[in-house]
Design an enzyme around this catalytic site. Structure first.
Site, mmCIF file in Angstrom:
data_model
loop_
_atom_site.group_PDB
_atom_site.id
_atom_site.type_symbol
_atom_site.label_atom_id
_atom_site.label_comp_id
_atom_site.label_asym_id
_atom_site.label_seq_id
_atom_site.Cartn_x
_atom_site.Cartn_y
_atom_site.Cartn_z
ATOM 1 N N ASP A 297 -33.598 -17.739 36.157
ATOM 2 C CA ASP A 297 -33.004 -17.729 37.497
ATOM 3 C C ASP A 297 -31.558 -17.251 37.346
ATOM 4 O O ASP A 297 -31.156 -16.839 36.275
ATOM 5 C CB ASP A 297 -33.062 -19.131 38.115
ATOM 6 C CG ASP A 297 -32.251 -20.122 37.302
ATOM 7 O OD1 ASP A 297 -32.687 -20.465 36.188
ATOM 8 O OD2 ASP A 297 -31.158 -20.541 37.739
ATOM 9 N N HIS B 172 -40.990 -15.671 32.411
ATOM 10 C CA HIS B 172 -40.451 -16.096 33.704
ATOM 11 C C HIS B 172 -38.974 -15.726 33.692
ATOM 12 O O HIS B 172 -38.128 -16.504 33.280
ATOM 13 C CB HIS B 172 -40.645 -17.608 33.884
ATOM 14 C CG HIS B 172 -40.070 -18.126 35.169
ATOM 15 N ND1 HIS B 172 -40.743 -18.090 36.353
ATOM 16 C CD2 HIS B 172 -38.860 -18.668 35.449
ATOM 17 C CE1 HIS B 172 -39.986 -18.602 37.317
ATOM 18 N NE2 HIS B 172 -38.837 -18.962 36.788
ATOM 19 N N ASP C 5 -48.693 -16.937 28.667
ATOM 20 C CA ASP C 5 -47.813 -15.773 28.745
ATOM 21 C C ASP C 5 -47.925 -15.199 30.151
ATOM 22 O O ASP C 5 -48.561 -14.176 30.392
ATOM 23 C CB ASP C 5 -48.202 -14.735 27.684
ATOM 24 C CG ASP C 5 -47.231 -13.553 27.686
ATOM 25 O OD1 ASP C 5 -46.154 -13.676 28.305
ATOM 26 O OD2 ASP C 5 -47.559 -12.521 27.068
ATOM 27 N N GLU D 11 -40.373 -19.508 30.280
ATOM 28 C CA GLU D 11 -39.084 -19.042 30.774
ATOM 29 C C GLU D 11 -38.234 -18.595 29.584
ATOM 30 O O GLU D 11 -38.628 -18.745 28.424
ATOM 31 C CB GLU D 11 -38.363 -20.150 31.578
ATOM 32 C CG GLU D 11 -37.177 -19.599 32.358
ATOM 33 C CD GLU D 11 -36.587 -20.560 33.406
ATOM 34 O OE1 GLU D 11 -37.173 -21.624 33.650
ATOM 35 O OE2 GLU D 11 -35.530 -20.213 33.960
#
Ligand code: ZN
Length: 533
Positions: free
Chosen positions: A149, A460, A506, A515
């Site tokens: 993020d 991610h 994955d 992540e």
């Protein structure tokens, strides 16, 4: 199946693979010439993987080249290299694991000449607002995106910087190569150029009274967009004792590291460290609050004694003031994990500071105390690794969120124990932990993008998902198997009855197993640099 380090091995080194489900194996050159066949004596149940396993020792194969194994059922392992030395084997991986931090930069354009096809425009340039006074704004531009993020966190950043800067201090010659970043060629090692980008941002998180805000994020996670397309407003969360102690520690250390290159900058870092130290003295209580309207990662931690310990060790090295030694003495009464190098528990960084200090800086009893802790922990890890055919220093309960960080910080503990004692089995066990990361594991995957024939490909990580490029940026470490995986993708596909080492997907939706973060890459940088020196 036969699981190998998919990057490979060095010709004169120990070479182990893990075989599962069959005793017989054959080794081939990449062009399918049979080189030898053999069989292991017996297979043993492995709690971590749920498989019947044994070690294949093929150390006697010393000719550089490309190879693969096949088992009795004809299952082929990934192709791997036998290289002439560690530099040839891992040089590119070290470069890319460190370049990762450039790709995490926030607040500047990543130009094509440095970022290649992964270029993107500048992001998150707006000022951040205070929750209790939304009209008030502060410039927080810069720093590294923490993870998949776009949040930026002081504690996570300080931990990543700790792994990188102690690596540089212990092994400066390992970081001579340029990274191809905007500052390259300015006479300062690129690892320090890159770390300065984060240090400058952390400085912006400090108030005039020395206190340090915990994080800068939007109120909620943004969707899967490129960073420059994230239009959510950014807030600055309250001051925490955790962030303040981490700032004190990392700025005190950085002031020492940068002094030979830029005395003025070292002075700025020193002043920030001292101010944070004074704030800690005035605020001896634990302070951390994630406001309930902020739904991004909390990095919640219930104890700041270890952060204060790290700060005291580095502030003592910086100032020589007795008061920091008394803080160290009083914290040592607590039962802390003295070798922890993760995002929440940081006492190990105090250990690194004390164990690598110039002679005479710390008293002998204190050095001995930390040295004993490191060697005891290394002995414990060696023993666990000797108990399974992956030679991984893990029990089933160790496969938690971000388990690969713990594999890599265990490898750091072993590296430092080897540095302190010269004992070969520490170094060897450290190499086995790297083997696991690069593919000698029961999902048969290398957990470093771009490294290994069967490397993971679908992290991610918002830019990787949104950039329209099929290949992920190379050199990123995955969080790895998590027996408590809690995202729908991982839960649906994986959790029921699957062995801990295989609780991994994955898939870019599997944030709890796949992540990426800055502080999962940084211990890999440390370990590769140690191995290559
Ligand atoms: Zn950004």
């Amino acid at each position: 199946m036969i699981y190998v380090n998919q990057v490979g091995y060095v010709c004169d080194g120990t070479k182990h693979a893990t075989i599962s489900g069959s005793k017989g194996y054959s080794l081939y050159s990449e062009d399918a010439k049979l080189l030898e066949s053999g069989a292991v004596a017996k297979l043993v149940p492995d709690d971590n993987s749920g498989e019947e396993t044994a070690v294949i020792d093929f150390s006697k194969i010393t000719t550089p080249g490309r190879y693969y194994f096949s088992d009795e059922q004809g299952n082929k392992s990934a192709v791997f290299t036998i290289a002439k030395d560690e530099r040839e084997l891992y040089g590119a991986a070290l470069h890319d694991a460190l370049k990762m931090f450039y790709f995490q930069r926030c607040g500047m354009e990543l130009e094509e000449k440095y970022a290649g096809r992964y270029r993107h425009k500048a992001c998150h340039l707006q000022k951040a607002f205070y929750l209790d006074d939304p009209q008030r704004r502060v410039d927080l531009c810069g720093g590294w995106h923490d993870a998949g993020d776009y949040g930026r966190y002081v504690t996570a950043g300080a931990v990543a910087l700790g792994h990188l800067l102690y690596a540089y201090e212990m092994m400066p010659e390992g970081f001579a190569a340029q990274l191809g970043i905007p500052e390259s060629g300015n006479g300062i090692p690129d690892i320090l150029n890159e770390c300065r980008y984060e240090l400058d941002w952390i400085l912006k998180m400090q108030d005039a009274d020395g206190g340090v805000h915990h994080k800068a994020t939007s109120l909620n996670f943004v969707g899967f967009v490129m960073p420059e397309d994230d239009e959510l407003d950014i807030t600055i969360t309250p001051v925490s004792s955790l962030a303040t102690a981490d700032l004190a520690a990392i700025m005190a250390m950085a002031s020492r590291v940068y002094a030979p290159f830029d005395r003025e900058y070292a002075g700025v870092l020193k002043a920030a460290a001292i101010k944070a130290g004074e704030w800690l003295t005035v605020h001896p209580e634990f302070l951390f609050r994630n406001p309930e309207e902020v739904h991004t990662g909390t990095y919640e931690d219930r104890c700041d004694a270890d952060e204060r310990l790290w700060a005291a060790a580095e502030l003592y090295r910086l100032t020589g003031e007795e008061k920091h030694l008394s803080v160290i003495r009083s914290i040592l009464e607590l039962k802390l994990n003295m070798t922890a190098l993760g995002w929440a528990d940081v006492a190990g960084f105090a250990g690194l500071s004390i164990l690598t200090a110039e002679k005479g800086c710390f008293e002998e009893w204190l050095i001995d105390r930390f040295r004993d802790s490191w060697l005891d922990e290394a002995d414990r890890l060696v023993k666990i690794a000797q108990g399974n055919a992956f030679e991984l220093a893990f029990h089933p309960s160790n496969f938690v969120w971000g388990s690969n960080m713990n594999v890599l910080t265990n490898a750091m503990v072993l590296a430092v124990a080897h540095h302190l004692s010269g004992k070969a089995e520490y170094l060897l066990t450290m190499e086995y932990q790297l083997d696991y990361i690069f593919g000698r594991n029961a999902v048969d995957k290398s957990y470093v993008t771009g490294y290994g024939e069967r490397a993971f490909r679908d992290p991610h990580n918002r830019p990787t998902i949104a950039d329209g490029i099929e290949d992920p940026i190379p050199g990123y470490v995955s969080g790895g198997p998590n027996r408590g995986a809690c995202d729908s993708k991982a839960n649906a596909e994986l959790l029921k009855g699957v062995a801990p080492m295989k609780c991994y997907a994955d898939h870019n939706l599997s944030y709890s197993t796949n992540e990426i973060t800055i502080y999962w890459n940084s211990p890999l940088v440390f370990v590769l640099a140690y191995l290559m020196q």
